[in-house]
Design an enzyme around this catalytic site. Structure first.
Site, short mmCIF file in Angstrom:
data_model
loop_
_atom_site.label_atom_id
_atom_site.label_comp_id
_atom_site.label_asym_id
_atom_site.label_seq_id
_atom_site.Cartn_x
_atom_site.Cartn_y
_atom_site.Cartn_z
N HIS A 52 -12.93 3.66 3.30
CA HIS A 52 -12.12 4.62 2.84
C HIS A 52 -13.01 5.82 2.38
CE1 HIS A 52 -9.28 1.13 2.23
NE2 HIS A 52 -8.53 1.98 2.74
N TYR B 99 -0.84 -1.27 10.18
CA TYR B 99 -1.13 -2.00 8.93
C TYR B 99 0.27 -1.75 7.91
CZ TYR B 99 -3.39 -1.80 4.28
OH TYR B 99 -3.77 -2.17 3.02
N SER C 92 0.78 -1.34 0.08
CA SER C 92 0.03 0.02 0.04
C SER C 92 0.95 1.14 -0.11
CB SER C 92 -1.07 -0.13 1.33
OG SER C 92 -1.24 1.14 1.19
N SER C 93 0.51 2.31 -0.38
CA SER C 93 1.15 3.44 -0.58
C SER C 93 1.59 4.00 0.94
CB SER C 93 0.52 4.61 -1.36
OG SER C 93 -0.80 4.87 -0.98
N CYS C 94 0.68 3.47 1.85
CA CYS C 94 1.00 4.23 3.17
C CYS C 94 2.17 3.42 3.76
CB CYS C 94 -0.27 4.06 4.21
SG CYS C 94 -0.73 2.19 4.57
N LYS D 115 2.62 -4.58 6.24
CA LYS D 115 2.78 -4.85 4.85
C LYS D 115 4.31 -4.57 4.36
CE LYS D 115 -1.52 -4.84 3.21
NZ LYS D 115 -1.82 -6.00 2.17
N1 LIG Z 1 -8.87 -0.79 -1.06
C1 LIG Z 1 -7.46 -0.13 -1.15
O1 LIG Z 1 -7.87 1.37 -1.42
C2 LIG Z 1 -6.51 -0.62 -1.21
C3 LIG Z 1 -5.02 0.42 -1.19
C4 LIG Z 1 -3.97 -0.03 -1.25
C5 LIG Z 1 -3.77 -1.54 -1.22
N2 LIG Z 1 -4.81 -2.54 -1.04
C6 LIG Z 1 -4.44 -3.81 -0.96
O2 LIG Z 1 -5.30 -4.55 -1.59
C7 LIG Z 1 -5.69 -5.92 -1.10
C8 LIG Z 1 -6.97 -6.10 -1.35
O3 LIG Z 1 -7.92 -4.99 -0.60
P1 LIG Z 1 -9.53 -4.91 -1.00
O4 LIG Z 1 -9.73 -3.29 -0.80
O5 LIG Z 1 -9.84 -5.65 -2.09
O6 LIG Z 1 -10.09 -5.57 0.51
P2 LIG Z 1 -11.48 -6.04 0.69
O7 LIG Z 1 -12.39 -5.59 -0.04
O8 LIG Z 1 -11.66 -5.68 2.29
O9 LIG Z 1 -11.27 -7.58 0.61
C9 LIG Z 1 -10.41 -8.39 1.47
C10 LIG Z 1 -10.29 -9.86 1.09
O10 LIG Z 1 -9.62 -10.49 2.15
C11 LIG Z 1 -10.22 -11.52 2.48
N3 LIG Z 1 -9.76 -11.87 3.97
C12 LIG Z 1 -9.67 -11.02 5.03
N4 LIG Z 1 -9.37 -11.93 6.02
C13 LIG Z 1 -9.25 -13.21 5.58
C14 LIG Z 1 -8.92 -14.34 6.39
N5 LIG Z 1 -8.60 -14.40 7.57
N6 LIG Z 1 -9.04 -15.54 5.62
C15 LIG Z 1 -9.03 -15.53 4.10
N7 LIG Z 1 -9.60 -14.45 3.53
C16 LIG Z 1 -9.53 -13.10 4.37
C17 LIG Z 1 -11.71 -11.41 2.50
O11 LIG Z 1 -12.41 -12.55 2.42
P3 LIG Z 1 -14.01 -12.94 2.52
O12 LIG Z 1 -14.83 -12.03 1.70
O13 LIG Z 1 -14.05 -14.27 2.06
O14 LIG Z 1 -14.20 -12.58 3.99
C18 LIG Z 1 -11.78 -10.46 1.36
O15 LIG Z 1 -12.26 -11.07 0.38
C19 LIG Z 1 -5.10 -5.71 0.44
O16 LIG Z 1 -3.80 -6.54 0.20
C20 LIG Z 1 -5.01 -4.33 0.62
O17 LIG Z 1 -3.92 -3.93 1.72
C21 LIG Z 1 -6.16 -1.77 -1.02
C1 LIG Z 2 -5.24 3.15 0.94
C2 LIG Z 2 -5.48 3.18 2.42
O1 LIG Z 2 -5.46 4.42 2.79
C3 LIG Z 2 -5.51 4.78 4.36
O2 LIG Z 2 -5.30 6.14 4.59
P1 LIG Z 2 -6.08 7.27 4.08
O3 LIG Z 2 -5.85 7.58 2.62
O4 LIG Z 2 -5.65 8.40 4.87
O5 LIG Z 2 -7.72 6.69 4.30
P2 LIG Z 2 -8.87 7.36 3.94
O6 LIG Z 2 -9.92 6.71 5.16
O7 LIG Z 2 -9.34 6.85 2.77
O8 LIG Z 2 -9.05 8.99 4.16
C4 LIG Z 2 -8.44 9.61 3.31
C5 LIG Z 2 -8.89 11.19 3.90
O9 LIG Z 2 -9.92 11.59 3.59
C6 LIG Z 2 -10.73 12.12 4.76
N1 LIG Z 2 -11.96 11.96 4.68
C7 LIG Z 2 -12.86 12.81 4.81
N2 LIG Z 2 -14.26 12.51 4.83
C8 LIG Z 2 -13.98 10.93 5.11
C9 LIG Z 2 -15.09 10.00 5.35
O10 LIG Z 2 -16.19 10.39 5.65
N3 LIG Z 2 -14.39 8.73 5.47
C10 LIG Z 2 -13.00 8.60 5.29
N4 LIG Z 2 -12.69 7.07 5.40
N5 LIG Z 2 -12.22 9.48 5.28
C11 LIG Z 2 -12.68 10.88 5.07
C12 LIG Z 2 -9.77 11.36 5.73
O11 LIG Z 2 -9.62 12.40 7.12
C13 LIG Z 2 -8.46 11.44 5.10
O12 LIG Z 2 -7.79 12.88 5.47
C14 LIG Z 2 -4.92 3.96 5.39
O13 LIG Z 2 -5.26 4.22 6.67
C15 LIG Z 2 -5.08 2.53 4.90
O14 LIG Z 2 -4.30 1.79 5.71
C16 LIG Z 2 -4.53 2.17 3.29
O15 LIG Z 2 -3.20 2.58 3.17
#
Ligand SMILES: NC(=O)c1ccc[n+]([C@@H]2O[C@H](COP(=O)([O-])OP(=O)(O)OC[C@H]3O[C@@H](n4cnc5c(N)ncnc54)[C@H](OP(=O)(O)O)[C@@H]3O)[C@@H](O)[C@H]2O)c1
Ligand SMILES: C[C@@H]1O[C@H](OP(=O)(O)OP(=O)(O)OC[C@H]2O[C@@H](n3cnc4c(=O)[nH]c(N)nc43)[C@H](O)[C@@H]2O)[C@@H](O)[C@H](O)[C@@H]1O
Length: 315
Positions: free
Chosen positions: A180, A137, A108-110, A141
């Site tokens: 998010h 987190y 992740s970019s974080c 990662k």
């Molecule tokens: N979302 C973002 O903005 C973002 C940004 C950067 C990187 N990523 C990375 O991208 C990847 C996928 O993220 P996502 O957004 O698709 O997340 P998500 O929608 O929450 O999906 C996570 C998946 O992980 C599975 N999982 C969680 N705990 C598990 C466990 N104990 N055993 C088996 N499976 C498990 C869940 O399976 P079930 O549905 O079967 O429970 C779910 O399908 C992650 O590595 C995340 O860190 C995401």
């Molecule tokens: C990709 C993910 O990025 C995450 O950081 P990060 O971008 O700040 O995560 P977000 O929850 O997307 O928040 C991004 C920005 O949006 C603002 N924000 C404004 N309104 C809202 C709202 O209603 N909901 C949410 N969620 N935010 C809100 C929040 O304060 C923050 O500055 C990491 O915590 C994870 O670990 C992961 O790396």
């Protein structure tokens, strides 16, 4: 690898996993292994080892993780650290033992330092302190990225880490506490339009964020699967960002909400900026294709079509 190679897609029901599954099927991959978390808890090493011994995958895509937005990361540090360490360690170690040819890990970019120079280059990893809300987190990662790097160094295996920016799209989490920002805004603006009310957002609105549609992320994962990547870490994003305030204006326009927007500065802002330098993967031939405004329109339409069944991840 061939179209018949046995691919284990961990996390196939998640936002990224489901996009990868669509892309694999669309590209003719037929031999895909997939299990839900209730069928196979990836935190359980015995279950994972038995699964690998039985099914012998040759490619593993790790899209399974404990994932959430800024408040979920702040409020559940132990789950974000430990679940992610357990899931990735079990998958990575079983893959090494079973001779998996290619492993794709998602960071992740974080993981980059809070105040690193922008845009963030892969080499900035571990050059300064992490952002506080998501350091748990991020630490997990970083351990995954380093494990893949160590395997590449020691055993010469193609274990590669992709570092996605903030992702969005179909099957995102729309729970207002754990999601998010982008899905939260879609839901908040839509519901406020229906109720004729104002929208409450978190923080100051000044942080800058970059957003990539999950179908573009899936295309990057397929690119990494089908090509030999010479290094162990690659950023994946658009290389463009905008402020949270500007994102709010865009989503307000797309959802046709007309009321006021309030920011709550008692909620955390998180990292001031985390724009990725995506030149390393671009030079090899991958590029994003979905413009942010178009991607938000598509995601809003998906949200409208799935309002009764969209995902809300409770922690
Ligand atoms: N979302 C973002 O903005 C973002 C940004 C950067 C990187 N990523 C990375 O991208 C990847 C996928 O993220 P996502 O957004 O698709 O997340 P998500 O929608 O929450 O999906 C996570 C998946 O992980 C599975 N999982 C969680 N705990 C598990 C466990 N104990 N055993 C088996 N499976 C498990 C869940 O399976 P079930 O549905 O079967 O429970 C779910 O399908 C992650 O590595 C995340 O860190 C995401
Ligand atoms: C990709 C993910 O990025 C995450 O950081 P990060 O971008 O700040 O995560 P977000 O929850 O997307 O928040 C991004 C920005 O949006 C603002 N924000 C404004 N309104 C809202 C709202 O209603 N909901 C949410 N969620 N935010 C809100 C929040 O304060 C923050 O500055 C990491 O915590 C994870 O670990 C992961 O790396």
């Amino acid at each position: 690898m061939t179209k018949q190679s046995r691919i284990f897609l961990a996390g196939h029901r998640g936002m990224v996993g489901s996009a990868v599954l669509r892309a694999l099927k669309a590209n003719g991959y037929e031999n895909i292994l997939a299990k839900t978390s209730s069928e196979l808890d990836l935190r359980n090493q015995n279950q994972v080892n038995s699964f690998f011994q039985k099914h012998q995958p040759s490619i593993v895509i790790d899209a399974a993780a404990r994932v959430g937005g800024i408040l979920a990361n702040r409020d559940y540090p132990y789950q974000f650290l430990m679940d992610n360490l357990l899931i990735q360690n079990n998958l990575i170690d079983a893959s090494v033992r079973q001779g998996v040819e290619k492993f794709i890990f998602l960071g992740s970019s974080c993981i980059y330092p809070k105040h690193a120079p922008q845009p963030l280059k892969e080499e900035y990893l571990l050059t300064g302190p992490l952002e506080e809300t998501n350091s748990w987190y991020a630490l997990a990662k970083i351990a995954g990225v380093k494990a893949c790097e160590a395997i590449r160094k020691q055993f010469g295996k193609e274990f590669v880490s992709l570092m996605p920016t903030n992702l969005y799209g179909p099957h995102d989490n729309f729970d207002l506490h754990t999601s998010h920002v982008l899905p939260a805004m879609i839901r908040k603006f839509h519901e406020a339009k229906e109720e004729g009310s104002a929208v409450e957002l978190w923080g100051t609105g000044t942080p800058m964020r970059e957003f990539l549609h999950v179908d573009d992320m899936a295309s990057a994962i397929l690119f990494a699967m089908e090509n030999t990547l010479p290094e162990s870490i690659y950023n994946v994003g658009t290389g463009k960002d905008l402020s949270i305030k500007d994102l709010a204006s865009m989503i307000q326009h797309i959802t046709a909400h007309h009321g006021p927007i309030h920011f709550d500065p008692t909620k955390p802002d998180g990292t001031p900026r985390k724009l990725l330098d995506v030149s390393k993967l671009k030079i090899l031939g991958w590029k994003d294709s979905i413009d942010l405004e178009e991607g938000v329109r598509l995601t809003y339409q998906w949200f409208l079509d799935h309002q009764k069944g969209y995902k809300e991840v409770k922690l």
